[in-house]
Design a protein around this motif. Structure first.
Motif, PDB file in Angstrom:
ATOM      1  N   ASP A 222       0.845  -1.605   0.064  1.00  0.00           N
ATOM      2  CA  ASP A 222       0.250   0.085  -0.043  1.00  0.00           C
ATOM      3  C   ASP A 222       0.542   1.378  -0.266  1.00  0.00           C
ATOM      4  O   ASP A 222       0.714   2.228  -0.580  1.00  0.00           O
ATOM      5  N   GLY A 226       0.913   4.476  -3.091  1.00  0.00           N
ATOM      6  CA  GLY A 226       0.799   5.622  -2.813  1.00  0.00           C
ATOM      7  C   GLY A 226       2.035   6.596  -2.929  1.00  0.00           C
ATOM      8  O   GLY A 226       1.893   7.651  -3.800  1.00  0.00           O
ATOM      9  N   GLU A 230       1.390   9.440  -5.963  1.00  0.00           N
ATOM     10  CA  GLU A 230       1.316  11.254  -5.924  1.00  0.00           C
ATOM     11  C   GLU A 230       2.913  11.005  -6.410  1.00  0.00           C
ATOM     12  O   GLU A 230       2.746  12.461  -7.067  1.00  0.00           O
ATOM     13  N   ARG A 269      -7.628   3.602  -5.364  1.00  0.00           N
ATOM     14  CA  ARG A 269      -7.306   4.167  -3.045  1.00  0.00           C
ATOM     15  C   ARG A 269      -5.815   5.178  -2.989  1.00  0.00           C
ATOM     16  O   ARG A 269      -6.195   6.513  -2.704  1.00  0.00           O
ATOM     17  N   HIS A 270      -5.319   4.851  -4.644  1.00  0.00           N
ATOM     18  CA  HIS A 270      -4.014   5.550  -4.192  1.00  0.00           C
ATOM     19  C   HIS A 270      -3.503   6.931  -4.992  1.00  0.00           C
ATOM     20  O   HIS A 270      -2.352   6.851  -5.697  1.00  0.00           O
TER      21      HIS A 270
END
Ligand code: GUN
Ligand code: ZN
Length: 455
Positions: A222, A226, A230, A269-270
């Motif tokens: 995860d 993430g 970014e 989600r990311h």
């Protein structure tokens, strides 16, 4: 009436003959006796009728003697876009197709990719795959390399040297329990991805750009997903990965990410689903997941050879198109055994016909639609349709000069008065690189290769 930009740059080349391409409205548009001008920046300056040549030559300031006339069995089509190919796996293309995905990765793929820490091995394989794909009409490729930054940079350099338009991804994986030798730590992944992006961008290659590449959810924590989300966002970069290729993989992901309602949500989600994201396969996506693809502008790369060869699943292309998800074709070398996009077109047609046999409600794809997926569709899937995909004025001239009657080629023409549509259909189904006599990317002739080639 000819379609043209106000002439601001000089014309470098003018071609006259048959041009075949796709638009949003029409899957197959055949322009007979057309005249197309390419400016000194490699962009299409005008496309008009051969009969308008006097007026066009005055407007654009070229002389009639500069016009290159195509022969009777020749045509131009847009260069093809391979939306998903593992350059590093080219070394074992055509072998090792006897296992399902997860076993195939552990047994054949990770040991080979590990070898790319050796830059000389990387140079050999990457030179061969760039040359092979260009010769077969791939003017744009979206490449996976390996976890090795320097070898991935080398792939970018080789694509640039040969003049191919490319997205190049340094593969990221910080979880790989079955092959602990082939992964990085979270910190290495982050630092090396940043270095890869910075160094590739610093080269200022006009046609080669980095793409953020989490391999797929089962090999990424995860935290890594993430961070990559970014990095992509902060640098406005493309993203590529794999999704829902085979059912065992989907089950594994749901076990590894129990908080996510679907495989698609793991990426969502990311912040990894954007209008510059392309996900390979998607054979087992639900309609809700396809809707999320549409809403986020994420595209799919359909890789039929791979899906059949690894017995992964059968993507229902009609359903994807019904959901208005951007869609292109991919070879997925070496899960797919062929590096040729013509093979991807044929396998996509075969696969859609198998679905039609299973259920007549599934209307099979037409060859015109498959052609559009390989060209304009691919450019849209990579959000590059401002630059490539068809012969619209203002786009780069990415094109294949095809001779259906190439001497020594694979096509026998029995009726010599076949029209261009028949010739084109024969080429799509029967043709190969012997018929692709010249390849242009951004106006520059890249095939035949100019000697001496780097290897
Ligand atoms: N999923 C994760 N990695 C790969 C790969 O290298 N090939 C295919 N076909 N699927 C994958
Ligand atoms: Zn793949």
């Amino acid at each position: 009436m000819a379609n043209f930009n106000r002439p601001t740059t000089e014309i470098a080349h003018v071609y006259r003959g048959t041009f075949i391409h796709s638009t949003e409205q029409t899957a197959l548009l055949i322009l007979e006796d057309a005249l197309l001008g390419v400016d000194t920046e490699g962009k299409i300056a005008f496309i008009g009728k051969g009969a308008e040549r006097d007026r066009l030559s005055q407007t654009f300031g070229f002389s009639l003697s500069e016009i290159t006339q195509l022969a009777q069995h020749e045509f131009f089509m847009p260069g093809m876009v391979d939306t998903h190919i593992h350059a590093s796996q080219y070394s074992f293309a055509g072998t090792a197709l006897d296992m399902p995905l997860l076993q195939w990765l552990n047994t054949y793929t990770f040991p080979v990719e590990y070898r790319f820490k050796d830059l000389e091995f990387a140079r050999r394989v990457y030179t061969q795959v760039v040359k092979r794909t260009l010769r077969n009409g791939t003017t744009t490729a979206c490449y996976f390399a390996t976890i090795h930054t320097d070898a991935s940079l080398l792939l970018g350099q080789i694509a640039n040297d040969f003049g191919q338009r490319a997205l190049v991804g340094k593969v990221c994986m910080d979880m790989n329990n079955s092959a602990k030798y082939y992964r990085e730590t979270l910190q290495e992944c982050q630092e090396e991805t940043r270095r890869f992006i910075a160094e590739l961008l610093s080269k200022k290659y006009p046609l080669v750009k980095p793409v953020v590449t989490p391999r797929f959810a089962p090999t990424c924590t995860d935290a890594l997903l993430g961070q990559l989300g970014e990095i992509a966002k902060n640098n406005n970069l493309h993203i590529q990965s794999h999704i829902s290729e085979n059912l065992e993989e989907v089950k594994l992901v749901m076990g590894l990410f129990p908080d996510s309602q679907s495989y698609t949500h793991v990426y969502h989600r990311h912040n990894l689903l954007t209008d510059k994201t392309v996900m390979a396969h998607g054979c087992h996506l639900s309609n809700e997941e396809l809707t999320l693809f549409r809403e986020t502008g994420t595209s799919l790369s359909h890789c039929p050879n791979s899906n059949i060869s690894l017995c992964s699943g059968l993507l229902n292309v009609r359903n994807v198109l019904k959901h208005k998800v951007k869609l292109g074709l991919g070879t997925d070398v070496a899960g797919g055994y062929s590096a040729s996009m013509l093979d991807a077109v044929r396998r996509a047609l075969d696969l859609s016909k198998i679905l039609a046999v299973q259920d007549p409600e599934n209307k099979a794809l037409t060859f015109e639609e498959a052609f559009r997926l390989a060209t304009l569709g691919g450019s849209q899937a990579l959000s590059m349709d401002d630059h490539t995909g068809n012969f619209e004025v203002g786009k780069d001239f990415d094109a294949l000069r095809v001779n259906v009657a190439a001497p020594g080629g694979p096509i026998d023409l029995i009726q010599h008065d076949d029209g261009p549509k028949t010739l084109f259909e024969k080429f799509l189904n029967l043709g190969d690189d012997r018929n692709i006599v010249e390849v242009f990317v951004a106006g520059r002739k890249v095939v035949p290769f100019t000697e001496p080639t780097p290897e």
